[in-house]
Design an enzyme around this catalytic site. Structure first.
Site, PDB file in Angstrom:
ATOM      1  CG  ASP A   1      27.438  -3.585  -6.486  1.00 63.33           C
ATOM      2  OD1 ASP A   1      27.136  -3.559  -5.282  1.00 63.33           O
ATOM      3  OD2 ASP A   1      28.376  -2.933  -6.967  1.00 63.33           O
TER       4      ASP A   1
ATOM      5  CG  ASP B   1     -18.692  10.116   4.012  1.00 65.78           C
ATOM      6  OD1 ASP B   1     -19.097   9.959   5.175  1.00 65.78           O
ATOM      7  OD2 ASP B   1     -19.109   9.471   3.044  1.00 65.78           O
TER       8      ASP B   1
ATOM      9  N   GLY C   1     -13.578   7.826  14.035  1.00 66.14           N
ATOM     10  CA  GLY C   1     -13.683   8.021  15.481  1.00 66.14           C
ATOM     11  C   GLY C   1     -14.461   6.943  16.206  1.00 66.14           C
ATOM     12  CG  MET C   2     -18.659   6.661  15.908  1.00 71.30           C
ATOM     13  SD  MET C   2     -18.972   6.828  17.672  1.00 71.30           S
ATOM     14  CE  MET C   2     -20.006   5.403  17.965  1.00 71.30           C
TER      15      MET C   2
END
Length: 508
Positions: free
Chosen positions: A36, A294, A429-430
């Site tokens: 422990d 953005d 995305g790009m």
């Protein structure tokens, strides 16, 4: 009892040790078997501090089981008192050593006869509460102990400070960005003309606790730790407390307005509206960003949020209210405080999940396929497995979330940091297209390596070629849907025809 390879909130003794080791010159004695005692290693590894972890294990071994623990525990307490000269020694059992049902309070009283410093038993039920509840309870207990001691000695300071002042509760070792949050809150209070009377427990001495009633109010930025101590001070000295977490532009403003209300009720005459307006419109970049092109690119993107109550609720509100992101699921592992969490987030998300089972959360994420995850270290692992980006927003965390640079989560600078975290967590995305176009001849092969390693399915050459024609930002989703379609129909070889059929089935 259940076997788990991942726990969001640890056992109760970890919470007690976090509080004890956050104070200055406080030592903890852990009455426990050897397995422990991992807290020392964990804290030494994660917290970027120069001092040793002030925790000693009084090991429960076969000799102790044969003869009883009193002699060994009392000896360890008096030895540490003589060696380290701490102001306070906190004795805590663990859930394992609690099975022995020993009278530890008696050990403490016996040790107190010889020790020069104070000795206290952490009064926590190790079977009923987890790390966070135990931390909250232990902090309350230490505050109570020193208020009672000061009262007895007649040196309790109850006269209020001349200028508005505050005690900030809940900053602990191993907390999520707690050091940075403490610095940011000190700066915020200074900007508001409020003196910081004490920050408890991080870096505080127990001698400061008798002066807690001097402050005009208490601030509890985290719901998990500090609330019980603030409630105790309210009952004893009628001290108001503010428990609105200042994370995000909207909640920071709400917290400041509440502070204004609390100190004006005590005879001050402050108006923080010009400060809120100035910070929101000109100083913080977060409000400006949320109106920019953005941020509009993120509108409608889907996310899953999971963490402790404080951070999961705050992030859900920021994503939904300030950035227009669709929160599919908001979750917490703080099952003991479920009602509060549901009340906070239910209007900002589609679904609420309250669970401490990491498998359940992982399954929910796999089912929902969000564009990004905001969670703990565990959700980061899940995200890596599913190829979904993840921003870490709550403990438990690993070393990379104990940053060396300044990264608060609270206040106006915290809002800037959170905006960066959110924006950078979504894959643009790009990005995949550009990688494919300019990444060299082997790019497509690298990208399709994400075909499940443990999969019982094979992709044929024409199937893979067809998969590679699909734009990168949806390719992962199409691949997973196709594999699910194939499994449901016991197809082991995925050809281009299977891919078309899966697309039609999903479209239908």
């Amino acid at each position: 009892m259940k076997l788990a390879y991942w726990m969001y909130a640890g056992p109760a003794h970890i919470g007690t040790l976090r509080i004890a080791s956050s104070f200055k010159n406080v030592h903890a004695i852990m009455h426990a078997p050897l397995g422990d005692d991992y807290f020392n290693v964990m804290r030494s590894m994660l917290e970027r501090e120069r001092d040793y972890t002030p925790v000693t294990t009084s090991v429960v071994d076969r000799h102790v089981l044969a003869r009883g623990s009193q002699e060994k525990v009392v000896d360890n307490i008096t030895r540490k008192d003589a060696e380290e000269h701490p102001d306070l020694i906190v004795l805590t059992p663990t859930c394992t050593s609690s099975i022995l049902q020993e009278d530890l309070q008696n050990f403490v009283e016996r040790a107190q006869l010889e020790a020069k410093g104070d000795v206290m038993l952490a009064d926590v039920n190790h079977y009923r509460v987890n790390e966070l509840q135990a931390a909250d309870r232990t902090l309350q207990q230490i505050v109570q102990f020193y208020i009672a001691k000061a009262r007895k000695q007649g040196n309790l300071v109850t006269e209020k400070t001349e200028k508005p002042s505050v005690n900030i509760f809940g900053m602990t070792t191993l907390g999520f960005h707690n050091n940075h949050d403490a610095t940011e809150l000190k700066k915020l209070m200074s900007d508001l003309g409020i003196e910081v009377n004490a920050i408890v427990p991080a870096g505080a001495s127990v001698h400061e606790l008798k002066s807690l009633p001097r402050a005009w109010f208490n601030l509890v930025p985290y719901r998990e730790t500090g609330l019980l101590a603030a409630e105790f001070l309210q009952q004893e000295f009628n001290m108001p407390y503010v428990d609105i977490t200042p994370i995000g532009i909207v909640e920071t403003a709400r917290c400041i307005r509440k502070i204004q209300q609390v100190i004006n009720a005590q005879g001050a005459n402050v108006d923080y509206e010009p400060f809120i307006d100035q910070q929101t419109r000109f100083v913080s970049q977060a409000a400006w960003f949320s109106r920019s092109i953005d941020c509009q690119n993120l509108t409608g993107k889907k996310a899953v949020v999971f963490g402790d109550n404080t951070h999961a609720a705050a992030l859900t509100k920021i994503l939904a209210r300030e950035m227009g992101i669709h929160v599919l699921l908001a979750g917490t592992y703080c099952k003991y405080d479920e009602a509060w969490f549901r009340e906070q987030v239910s209007e900002y998300c589609d679904d609420v999940l309250v669970s401490d089972d990491n498998g359940q959360i992982a399954d929910a994420i796999a089912r929902l396929e969000p564009a990004a995850i905001f969670g703990t270290q565990m959700e980061r692992h899940v995200g890596k497995r599913l190829d979904i980006p993840c921003g870490v927003i709550a403990a438990p965390i690993h070393i990379q979330n104990f940053p060396v640079g300044y990264k608060p989560f609270v206040g106006y600078e915290g809002s800037n940091q959170i905006v960066d975290l959110i924006y950078n967590s979504f894959t643009l995305g790009m990005e995949d297209h550009l990688l494919e176009i300019f990444g060299g001849h082997d790019t497509k092969e690298v990208i399709t390596k994400s075909v499940s390693a443990d999969s019982d399915l094979n992709w044929s050459k024409d199937g893979l070629a067809e998969l590679n024609r699909i734009p990168g930002f949806v390719r992962g989703k199409v691949k997973r849907n196709t594999e699910k379609f194939a499994r449901d129909r016991n197809i082991t070889q995925i050809t281009a025809e299977v891919l078309y059929a899966a697309k039609e089935a999903v479209g239908a």
